[in-house]
Design a protein around this motif. Structure first.
Motif, PDB file in Angstrom:
ATOM      1  N   GLY A 168     -22.438   1.166   1.506  1.00 64.09           N
ATOM      2  CA  GLY A 168     -23.723   1.126   2.191  1.00 64.09           C
ATOM      3  C   GLY A 168     -23.755   0.278   3.445  1.00 64.09           C
ATOM      4  O   GLY A 168     -24.818   0.094   4.041  1.00 64.09           O
ATOM      5  N   ARG A 169     -22.623  -0.267   3.854  1.00 59.78           N
ATOM      6  CA  ARG A 169     -22.559  -1.110   5.057  1.00 59.78           C
ATOM      7  C   ARG A 169     -21.539  -0.521   6.036  1.00 59.78           C
ATOM      8  O   ARG A 169     -20.408  -0.962   6.098  1.00 59.78           O
ATOM      9  N   PRO A 170     -21.939   0.461   6.815  1.00 59.48           N
ATOM     10  CA  PRO A 170     -20.986   1.035   7.762  1.00 59.48           C
ATOM     11  C   PRO A 170     -20.621   0.026   8.846  1.00 59.48           C
ATOM     12  O   PRO A 170     -21.448  -0.776   9.275  1.00 59.48           O
ATOM     13  N   LEU A 171     -19.365   0.065   9.265  1.00 59.41           N
ATOM     14  CA  LEU A 171     -18.868  -0.821  10.311  1.00 59.41           C
ATOM     15  C   LEU A 171     -18.241   0.018  11.420  1.00 59.41           C
ATOM     16  O   LEU A 171     -17.540   0.985  11.133  1.00 59.41           O
ATOM     17  N   ASP A 172     -18.473  -0.370  12.648  1.00 59.02           N
ATOM     18  CA  ASP A 172     -17.799   0.249  13.781  1.00 59.02           C
ATOM     19  C   ASP A 172     -16.621  -0.643  14.123  1.00 59.02           C
ATOM     20  O   ASP A 172     -16.791  -1.713  14.722  1.00 59.02           O
ATOM     21  N   LEU A 173     -15.436  -0.239  13.726  1.00 60.67           N
ATOM     22  CA  LEU A 173     -14.237  -1.057  13.861  1.00 60.67           C
ATOM     23  C   LEU A 173     -13.773  -1.235  15.306  1.00 60.67           C
ATOM     24  O   LEU A 173     -12.839  -2.000  15.563  1.00 60.67           O
ATOM     25  N   ASP A 174     -14.406  -0.551  16.231  1.00 60.99           N
ATOM     26  CA  ASP A 174     -13.999  -0.608  17.636  1.00 60.99           C
ATOM     27  C   ASP A 174     -14.914  -1.474  18.496  1.00 60.99           C
ATOM     28  O   ASP A 174     -14.728  -1.547  19.706  1.00 60.99           O
TER      29      ASP A 174
END
Length: 187
Positions: A168-174
């Motif tokens: 439930g915690r999306p991360l934008d790795l960029d």
């Protein structure tokens, strides 16, 4: 003639305990172990491993493995995230390759998934494959630190930081990732 019986697979028992619940002898043994594992371990590195939960592996009453997770705040996407930051992961040299590191990480990852917005750690090149196989993802974006003098770039850490997303915690790795301040190595 009887056939040899197969041996039972080795089972690693991991004890989880908060720093406050560890006696001085255990803390000393953990610090000594980590100094033996890491040639360049500093007093600040040891300090970073304190204040959270420790995963400890003993064999015949001797500490052979240590890892800890401490709470930190990371800034990502305009939000301050509660992070379970992994520190001081080490197994005695003559006990490596037997699943002790994996068992300690199993325990800490359970804590991270249930108690934090994400997990994070800084990994040496030789440990990157171990963490990747466990689902840790390399942070591809630039890293920063919130210092007493403002937000400062930590380019030397780029390519070494790994995160463990939680459900439930999306991360934008960029994108940018900024850590809170601490003495010594900030990441």
């Amino acid at each position: 003639m009887t056939e040899p019986q197969p041996t039972a697979p080795h089972r690693t028992d991991v004890r989880l305990a908060h720093t406050a619940d560890l006696d001085p002898a255990t803390l000393k043994a953990a610090r000594t172990l980590l100094h033996d594992v890491f040639d360049d371990m500093t007093a600040e590195d040891w300090e970073h491993a304190l204040g959270g939960l420790h995963a400890l592996v003993h064999e015949d009453g001797v500490l052979i493995g240590h890892a800890s997770v401490v709470q930190r705040r990371l800034l990502h996407g305009g939000r301050a995230l509660r992070c379970g930051y992994v520190e001081g992961v080490g197994v005695r040299a003559d006990r490596r390759g037997r699943g002790h590191g994996a068992a300690m990480m199993d325990a800490l990852e359970r804590v991270i998934r249930k108690g934090y917005d994400l997990g994070a750690l800084g990994a040496a090149d030789e440990a990157a494959d171990f963490y990747a196989a466990r689902g840790w993802q390399l942070w591809r974006g630039p890293s920063w630190a919130l210092t007493p003098d403002g937000i400062r770039r930590t380019a030397d850490e780029d390519g070494c930081l790994h995160v463990l997303p939680t459900p439930g915690r999306p991360l934008d790795l960029d994108t940018d990732l900024t850590c809170d301040w601490r003495d010594g190595d900030v990441w």
